[in-house]
Design an enzyme around this catalytic site. Structure first.
Site, PDB file in Angstrom:
ATOM      1  N   ARG A   1      51.800  13.533 -14.725  1.00  0.00           N
ATOM      2  CA  ARG A   1      52.081  12.523 -15.636  1.00  0.00           C
ATOM      3  C   ARG A   1      51.555  11.264 -15.058  1.00  0.00           C
ATOM      4  NH1 ARG A   1      57.702  12.391 -17.891  1.00  0.00           N
ATOM      5  NH2 ARG A   1      56.932  11.034 -19.410  1.00  0.00           N
TER       6      ARG A   1
ATOM      7  N   LYS B   1      60.734   2.260 -19.291  1.00  0.00           N
ATOM      8  CA  LYS B   1      60.236   1.437 -20.555  1.00  0.00           C
ATOM      9  C   LYS B   1      61.207   1.941 -21.554  1.00  0.00           C
ATOM     10  CE  LYS B   1      56.162   3.752 -20.739  1.00  0.00           C
ATOM     11  NZ  LYS B   1      56.178   4.628 -19.829  1.00  0.00           N
TER      12      LYS B   1
ATOM     13  N   ARG C   1      48.230   4.591 -24.943  1.00  0.00           N
ATOM     14  CA  ARG C   1      48.359   5.321 -23.704  1.00  0.00           C
ATOM     15  C   ARG C   1      46.811   5.502 -23.349  1.00  0.00           C
ATOM     16  NH1 ARG C   1      53.656   7.877 -23.542  1.00  0.00           N
ATOM     17  NH2 ARG C   1      54.110   8.726 -21.686  1.00  0.00           N
TER      18      ARG C   1
ATOM     19  N   ARG D   1      64.971  16.188 -18.771  1.00  0.00           N
ATOM     20  CA  ARG D   1      64.092  16.737 -19.508  1.00  0.00           C
ATOM     21  C   ARG D   1      62.972  17.361 -18.647  1.00  0.00           C
ATOM     22  NH1 ARG D   1      61.872  11.169 -22.120  1.00  0.00           N
ATOM     23  NH2 ARG D   1      59.724  12.202 -21.376  1.00  0.00           N
TER      24      ARG D   1
ATOM     25  N   ARG E   1      67.099  11.248 -13.517  1.00  0.00           N
ATOM     26  CA  ARG E   1      67.397  10.910 -14.918  1.00  0.00           C
ATOM     27  C   ARG E   1      68.009  11.958 -15.848  1.00  0.00           C
ATOM     28  NH1 ARG E   1      62.831   7.416 -17.749  1.00  0.00           N
ATOM     29  NH2 ARG E   1      63.251   6.002 -16.021  1.00  0.00           N
TER      30      ARG E   1
END
Ligand code: AMP
Length: 218
Positions: free
Chosen positions: A166, A13, A88, A155, A122
């Site tokens: 998550r 996103k 969310r 992260r 990532r």
């Protein structure tokens, strides 16, 4: 144009929001980025959000709404915005509706396996927040940002254990937003498998189809 990018963690996103922000000259608003910034600045708000984030849980709606309400009232949002990672929960979506009108929700989807694979590679720049991927979009020099020469890191909440949590939270609390916005007739599905260039093309296609339909209606 007021846009929402909806989708599970790891779907990309942020990258697509960045591109849409540049394309339409509208701000990209990421509640996750805003919380990370507060944590960096060691504010009370950052402290409040940090424990939830570390566990892969959602920050309470009241905290999220306070920060987003303030952001959306800033003058650069007058010509539109692209929301990344907000809303969310249904409560957030309902509260948002009272603040402003949403034109389009782009619903990005891919398989769980692909999400975990993508997220695991990532890297984020400590300096400017630019996102890289070890396999799909590596930096020119290992560990160093191409744009600002900042240090690249993974992260904490993108490590496998937190990520699984998550995704679970997404399935339970955020997924209901798909039918919420579909029922309003403002949601378009986007195939988010594959490279980010491919996803950008799919986003452009979805936007094009939406614009055409909008012109026909007007
Ligand atoms: P993100 O960068 O969007 O993946 O967000 C990172 C983390 O920030 C999430 O896992 C949540 O803990 C928190 N967060 C960001 N946006 C929201 C939101 N709209 N509602 C609740 N928590 C959020």
């Amino acid at each position: 144009m007021n846009l929402i990018l909806l989708g599970p963690p790891g779907i990309g996103k942020g990258t697509q929001a960045e591109i849409l922000s540049a394309k339409f000259s509208i701000p990209k608003i990421s509640t996750g980025d805003m919380f990370r910034e507060e944590i960096k600045r060691k504010t009370q708000l950052g402290q409040d959000a940090s424990s939830y984030m570390q566990r892969g849980e959602l920050v309470p709606d009241s905290i999220v709404m306070a920060i987003i309400r303030k952001r959306l009232s800033e003058s650069d949002c007058r010509k539109g915005f692209v929301l990344d990672g907000f809303p969310r929960t249904l409560a957030q979506a309902e509260a948002l509706e009272k603040i402003t009108k949403i034109d389009l929700v782009l619903n990005l989807s891919a398989s769980k396996k692909e999400l975990i694979e993508r997220m695991a590679g990532r890297l984020t720049c400590k300096g400017c927040g630019q996102i890289y991927h070890l396999k799909h979009s590596p930096p020119e020099k290992r560990g160093v940002c191409d744009s600002c020469r900042g240090e690249l890191y993974q992260r904490e909440d993108q490590k496998a254990e937190v990520l699984t949590k998550r995704i679970e939270v997404y399935e339970k609390q955020t997924k209901p937003l798909i039918s919420y916005y579909r029922n309003k007739g403002i949601l378009v599905d986007v195939d988010a498998r594959g490279s980010s260039d491919k996803v950008t093309k799919n986003v452009e296609k979805a936007l094009g189809a939406f614009m055409k339909a909008k012109t026909r209606r007007e």
